[in-house]
Design a protein around this motif. Structure first.
Motif, short mmCIF file in Angstrom:
data_model
loop_
_atom_site.label_atom_id
_atom_site.label_comp_id
_atom_site.label_asym_id
_atom_site.label_seq_id
_atom_site.Cartn_x
_atom_site.Cartn_y
_atom_site.Cartn_z
N GLU A 238 12.93 -4.43 25.27
CA GLU A 238 11.98 -3.63 24.49
C GLU A 238 10.56 -3.74 25.00
O GLU A 238 9.65 -3.04 24.53
CB GLU A 238 12.02 -4.05 23.01
N ASP B 194 -0.25 7.16 27.09
CA ASP B 194 0.04 6.21 26.01
C ASP B 194 -0.81 4.95 26.10
O ASP B 194 -0.68 4.04 25.26
CB ASP B 194 1.52 5.82 26.04
N GLU C 223 -1.76 4.49 16.58
CA GLU C 223 -1.62 5.88 17.02
C GLU C 223 -2.96 6.57 17.22
O GLU C 223 -3.13 7.36 18.15
CB GLU C 223 -0.79 6.66 16.01
N GLN D 219 2.88 -1.24 17.29
CA GLN D 219 3.41 0.12 17.34
C GLN D 219 4.09 0.39 18.67
O GLN D 219 3.45 0.36 19.73
CB GLN D 219 2.31 1.16 17.13
N PRO D 220 5.37 0.67 18.66
CA PRO D 220 6.06 1.02 19.90
C PRO D 220 5.48 2.30 20.51
O PRO D 220 4.97 3.17 19.80
CB PRO D 220 7.51 1.24 19.45
N GLY D 221 5.55 2.37 21.82
CA GLY D 221 5.10 3.55 22.53
C GLY D 221 3.68 3.49 23.02
O GLY D 221 3.23 4.39 23.74
N ARG E 283 8.49 -0.61 23.93
CA ARG E 283 9.12 0.68 24.17
C ARG E 283 9.47 1.36 22.84
O ARG E 283 9.83 0.69 21.87
CB ARG E 283 10.39 0.52 24.98
N GLU E 284 9.38 2.68 22.84
CA GLU E 284 9.87 3.45 21.71
C GLU E 284 11.39 3.45 21.73
O GLU E 284 12.01 3.59 22.78
CB GLU E 284 9.35 4.88 21.75
N HIS F 118 14.69 5.32 20.77
CA HIS F 118 15.20 6.66 20.44
C HIS F 118 16.62 6.53 19.92
O HIS F 118 17.52 6.15 20.66
CB HIS F 118 15.14 7.58 21.66
#
Length: 268
Positions: free
Chosen positions: A13, A63, A80, A104-106, A262-263, A265
């Motif tokens: 991750e 990002d 974000e 926060q992922p991403g 990592r986000e 999905h």
């Protein structure tokens, strides 16, 4: 082009990487992978270099989050709303903060270096990350503790769970110091000064061990010795591999340390 930390590769991750100075398009004295817009380099070259580094590590430049670095101990909690700040130009960089943390992922947290110490933080339990820029001032004033305290307060992190990597920086072999550094170190470290301010045979001035100093603060803050990852790589000795402000008398570029989650999905 990149250095990755073996211990952190076991966490799928996690996004992380430390750039070298090689593999870019900048010309001397910023040859070749200068990632700092603060340098008198062609901004289009810096942007091209950043895109190359991001592609190699495996994240989108959009990002990324960068803050101004002023050798302080301010730590910014980002999310974000800050996505992309400072990524493609200097004008959108966040206000000064020598540490960034997020859960926060991403998002990818980014800081630049050229002898100062990169500190990368990862809490695999609370799923939070951070990056800090620790030169002599940030080290003496204990930005390491501020990072840990912020992660505790914001994300519920337990220090015993946090892994911290101490990245490439000017080593005790090369970091000769005088006043005001000597006085600041003596005041901050008191009875521990001899562990971080080294008197070397034949050297008139002491050498400051940034790696040991940051490790001291991290252990004082509750980081387990087994969770401290020390790269022990001197930027001045390895100036062919990393930018070194001291070795190159200021006429040099900046390498980067990045970390993010990592986000995930989920399949529909």
């Amino acid at each position: 082009m990149i250095e990755q930390i073996q211990r952190l590769l076991g966490y799928p991750e996690l996004i992380h990487g430390i750039s070298t100075r090689q593999g870019g398009v900048s010309v001397p004295p910023h040859a070749t992978l200068n990632l700092g817009f603060s340098r008198p380099d062609d901004p289009s070259a810096v942007l091209a270099n950043r895109r190359r580094f991001a592609d190699r590590v495996g994240f989108r430049l959009d990002d990324v989050i960068l803050a101004g670095q002023v050798h302080g101990t301010t730590v910014a909690v980002v999310g974000e709303l800050q996505r992309g700040r400072g990524a493609i130009d200097r004008e959108t960089t966040l206000p000064p903060a020598d540490g960034l943390v997020t859960n926060q992922p991403g998002l990818v947290l980014w800081a630049n270096f050229a002898d100062c110490t990169p500190l990368l933080f990862f809490d695999p339990v609370a799923q939070a990350v951070g990056v800090a820029h620790a030169g002599w001032q940030g080290t003496v004033n204990n930005i390491a503790q501020v990072m840990i305290s912020t992660m505790q307060a914001q994300f519920g992190s337990e220090p015993a769970n946090i892994l911290v990597a101490i990245g490439p920086a000017i080593g005790p072999c090369c970091y000769e110091v005088d006043q005001p550094v000597i006085g600041a170190v003596e005041q901050a470290f008191a009875e521990h000064t001899s562990q971080v301010l080294l008197r070397q045979l034949g050297k008139q001035r002491p050498h400051f061990d940034l790696w040991a100093a940051n490790a001291h603060w991290l252990e004082q803050a509750g980081i387990q010795p087994a969770n401290l990852i020390r790269m022990n790589m001197c930027t001045a000795c390895h100036h062919d591999r990393f930018f070194s402000h001291r070795h190159e008398r200021g006429a040099t570029g900046r390498f980067a340390a990045v970390i993010g989650l990592r986000e995930v999905h989920h399949a529909v």
